[in-house]
Structures are given as C-alpha cells and as structure tokens.
Design an enzyme around this catalytic site. Structure first.
Site, PDB file in Angstrom:
ATOM      1  N   ASN A   9     -32.788  51.541  30.301  1.00  0.00           N
ATOM      2  CA  ASN A   9     -33.069  50.123  30.524  1.00  0.00           C
ATOM      3  C   ASN A   9     -33.312  49.475  29.161  1.00  0.00           C
ATOM      4  OD1 ASN A   9     -34.055  47.633  31.233  1.00  0.00           O
ATOM      5  ND2 ASN A   9     -35.969  48.405  32.127  1.00  0.00           N
ATOM      6  N   TRP A  10     -32.322  48.725  28.696  1.00  0.00           N
ATOM      7  CA  TRP A  10     -32.433  48.115  27.362  1.00  0.00           C
ATOM      8  C   TRP A  10     -33.378  46.922  27.362  1.00  0.00           C
ATOM      9  CZ3 TRP A  10     -26.787  47.720  24.957  1.00  0.00           C
ATOM     10  CH2 TRP A  10     -26.229  49.003  24.905  1.00  0.00           C
ATOM     11  N   LYS A  11     -33.755  46.444  28.517  1.00  0.00           N
ATOM     12  CA  LYS A  11     -34.604  45.248  28.642  1.00  0.00           C
ATOM     13  C   LYS A  11     -33.992  44.086  27.841  1.00  0.00           C
ATOM     14  CE  LYS A  11     -38.474  48.306  29.305  1.00  0.00           C
ATOM     15  NZ  LYS A  11     -39.891  48.477  29.376  1.00  0.00           N
ATOM     16  N   HIS A  98     -38.124  46.285  38.832  1.00  0.00           N
ATOM     17  CA  HIS A  98     -38.830  46.819  37.666  1.00  0.00           C
ATOM     18  C   HIS A  98     -40.218  46.166  37.601  1.00  0.00           C
ATOM     19  CE1 HIS A  98     -39.952  47.675  33.546  1.00  0.00           C
ATOM     20  NE2 HIS A  98     -39.095  48.683  33.624  1.00  0.00           N
ATOM     21  N   GLU A 100     -41.826  44.921  35.291  1.00  0.00           N
ATOM     22  CA  GLU A 100     -41.887  43.667  34.515  1.00  0.00           C
ATOM     23  C   GLU A 100     -41.412  42.494  35.362  1.00  0.00           C
ATOM     24  OE1 GLU A 100     -39.658  45.199  31.210  1.00  0.00           O
ATOM     25  OE2 GLU A 100     -41.317  46.562  30.780  1.00  0.00           O
ATOM     26  N   GLU A 170     -42.103  54.755  38.528  1.00  0.00           N
ATOM     27  CA  GLU A 170     -42.567  54.365  37.197  1.00  0.00           C
ATOM     28  C   GLU A 170     -44.015  53.903  37.275  1.00  0.00           C
ATOM     29  OE1 GLU A 170     -39.089  53.244  34.513  1.00  0.00           O
ATOM     30  OE2 GLU A 170     -39.553  51.447  35.641  1.00  0.00           O
ATOM     31  N   GLY A 176     -43.951  51.843  28.408  1.00  0.00           N
ATOM     32  CA  GLY A 176     -44.057  51.235  27.080  1.00  0.00           C
ATOM     33  C   GLY A 176     -45.406  51.444  26.422  1.00  0.00           C
ATOM     34  N   SER A 216     -42.594  56.035  29.271  1.00  0.00           N
ATOM     35  CA  SER A 216     -42.764  56.716  27.982  1.00  0.00           C
ATOM     36  C   SER A 216     -42.112  58.097  27.954  1.00  0.00           C
ATOM     37  CB  SER A 216     -44.251  56.797  27.613  1.00  0.00           C
ATOM     38  OG  SER A 216     -44.783  55.487  27.485  1.00  0.00           O
ATOM     39  N   GLY A 237     -36.893  53.469  28.916  1.00  0.00           N
ATOM     40  CA  GLY A 237     -36.938  52.163  28.268  1.00  0.00           C
ATOM     41  C   GLY A 237     -36.716  52.308  26.770  1.00  0.00           C
ATOM     42  N   GLY A 238     -37.795  52.322  26.006  1.00  0.00           N
ATOM     43  CA  GLY A 238     -37.735  52.321  24.542  1.00  0.00           C
ATOM     44  C   GLY A 238     -36.777  53.351  23.962  1.00  0.00           C
TER      45      GLY A 238
HETATM   46  C1  PEP Z   1     -39.032  51.215  31.665  1.00  0.00           C
HETATM   47  O1  PEP Z   1     -39.181  50.079  31.235  1.00  0.00           O
HETATM   48  O2  PEP Z   1     -38.427  51.399  32.736  1.00  0.00           O
HETATM   49  C2  PEP Z   1     -39.590  52.319  30.910  1.00  0.00           C
HETATM   50  C3  PEP Z   1     -39.693  53.483  31.467  1.00  0.00           C
HETATM   51  O3  PEP Z   1     -39.981  52.029  29.612  1.00  0.00           O
HETATM   52  P1  PEP Z   1     -40.507  53.073  28.510  1.00  0.00           P
HETATM   53  O4  PEP Z   1     -39.610  54.294  28.573  1.00  0.00           O
HETATM   54  O5  PEP Z   1     -40.392  52.359  27.219  1.00  0.00           O
HETATM   55  O6  PEP Z   1     -41.907  53.421  28.878  1.00  0.00           O
END
Ligand code: PEP
Length: 253
Positions: A9-11, A98, A100, A170, A176, A216, A237-238
């Site tokens: 997920n590049w957000k 998600h 967010e 999640e 994050g 994470s 994500g990141g």
């Molecule tokens: C996400 O936003 O779905 C996610 C898992 O982010 P991160 O890996 O950065 O925690």
C-alpha cells in the site's frame, strides 16, 4: 491456508517518476527472485495506476490494486473514482476499509459493505482491512471490534462471493508505528477471523481465504509472522516503498 499474497500500500506517496522507478524495480527483481506461488500486489495512488499497470503486465504473478473506490457506479460525484473505471484500466484489486480511511474519511462498516458489493459485481477483488485501535486492544475488545467489522461489511455475501475476498488484519496501533503485533497476537487474531468465517461459511471456505497481516511488517519480522499457521501474507505500508524490502518480505515464506 489461503493463497500467499503480499500487497504493498503506497498510500499518498511518490511523484510520477519515482512511482515508475519503484514499479520497474519491483517487477525486475520479482521476475528473477519471486516464487511463482506468491501473488504480489502493488497499490499506488489512483493517478499512477495506469502507468504502473503497463510496467507490470509482463509478470504473471504481479497484480495492481487501487487504495479505494466509490460506492457509486457513475455520475455526479466530483472527485470520486468508480470501480468500472478501475476495471477499464485492468486493475485487479481494491483495498477497502483501510484504517486511515475509516479514521480520516469516516468510512463506516455499512459504506464498506456497499463498496465490497460494487467491487465484486465488477469482477475485481477486495482486500478488506479490519483491526482494532489501541484503546480497544487495551480494553480486550479486539475480537468484538474485528468481528463487527467483518459481520457488518462482508457477511451479507453468499459463499461464492465471500470466497473472493482477501482479508487484511491490521491492528491500528501497529500501522506506521514501528510496533509490530507479536506472532502470538497475530496468530490469535487470524485464527479468530478464520474461525468466524468457518462458523458462517464452513471450514472449506474459511481455509481458502487469504488473511494477511499488516502493521510495521519489515524484512526482519516477516519470516516469523508469515510462519504463523493462519497468516497467509502481508499488507505492507512503509516497506513497500523500497523495492528490495518489499521483495524480501515477499520472499519470506
Ligand atoms: C498499512 O498502512 O496498511 C500498513 C501496514 O502500514 P505499515 O506497514 O507502514 O505499518
């Protein structure tokens, strides 16, 4: 055990050139290194979908997903993107719910049920996110919260439609933050989710659903998370913004 899936997920990150570079790098490394039994999905922002799709079309186990879609098919909804549009660009998956989007855009379980329906009606596949916030975890409410998210957004589906859904557990406190759920916490929630699906749709359907862990997840902790019996991959994500890290996570099985 569901299909092994690692989705990135590049957000709301990366400008045009950087998005193309990342997608090209991921494809090139995946071609050489990724096992064919792992499905890799990149989910860039809407504006990059078309270019990224073109760059990835040569690799059979790399797919493209959007990060959201409208509940509506078309019409006067300024700023929205319909699933039909995504389909016309050959997009395969859509991330729904998600945390967010739940937090900042107040997406409700009811709205997400509508989005799930329209994604499936168009032949795309939802990656449905669920998970509890920190206060809910501290209050021991994680099963109640995740159970309601699944029941209210997905359990109206018949078994055939439900079988197409990918679930991403999640825990919001892990997204994050650098704080990952322990393998015990992840396995416990994934087993709970699979159990709930088995109660509703039967064990065979439950065993076929891919339940991804997100929060994470990095190359360093992916192997132990993916070794959990009910973890079928990750929503990243990141770490999905670095081609080497993303592929190393996908190679963690
Ligand atoms: C996400 O936003 O779905 C996610 C898992 O982010 P991160 O890996 O950065 O925690």
């Amino acid at each position: 055990m569901g299909k092994k899936i690692v989705a990135g997920n590049w957000k709301m990150n990366l400008l045009k050139e950087d998005a193309q570079t990342l997608a090209s790098e991921v494809v090139n490394i995946a071609k050489d290194e990724l096992s064919s039994d792992v499905t890799l999905i990149m989910c860039p922002p809407f504006v990059h979908l078309s270019e990224v799709k073109k760059l990835t079309s040569a690799v059979s186990n790399v797919f493209i997903g959007a990060q959201n879609c409208s509940t509506e098919a078309s019409g006067a909804y300024t700023g929205e993107i319909s699933v039909g549009m995504l389909k016309s660009y050959g997009i395969d998956y859509v991330i729904l719910g998600h945390s967010e989007r739940r937090e900042y855009f107040k997406e409700s379980n009811e709205e997400l049920a509508k989005k799930t329906d329209i994604v499936l009606e168009n032949g795309l596949l939802p990656i449905f996110c669920c998970g509890e916030v920190l206060a809910e975890r501290e209050g021991g409410k994680q099963e109640e919260v995740v159970g309601s998210q699944l029941k209210e957004s997905l359990f109206h589906l018949d078994a055939e439609a439900f079988s197409k859904v990918v679930i991403a557990y999640e825990p919001v406190w892990a997204i994050g933050t650098g704080v990952t759920a322990s393998t015990a916490q992840a396995q416990e929630m994934h087993a709970f989710i699979r159990g709930l699906i088995a109660e509703k749709y039967g064990q065979e359907v439950a065993d076929g659903i891919s339940i991804l862990y997100g929060g994470s997840c990095k190359p360093g902790n992916a192997p132990e998370l993916f070794a959990c019996k009910d973890v079928d991959g990750g929503l990243i994500g990141g770490a999905s913004l670095k081609s080497r890290d993303f592929i190393d996570i996908a190679k963690s099985y």
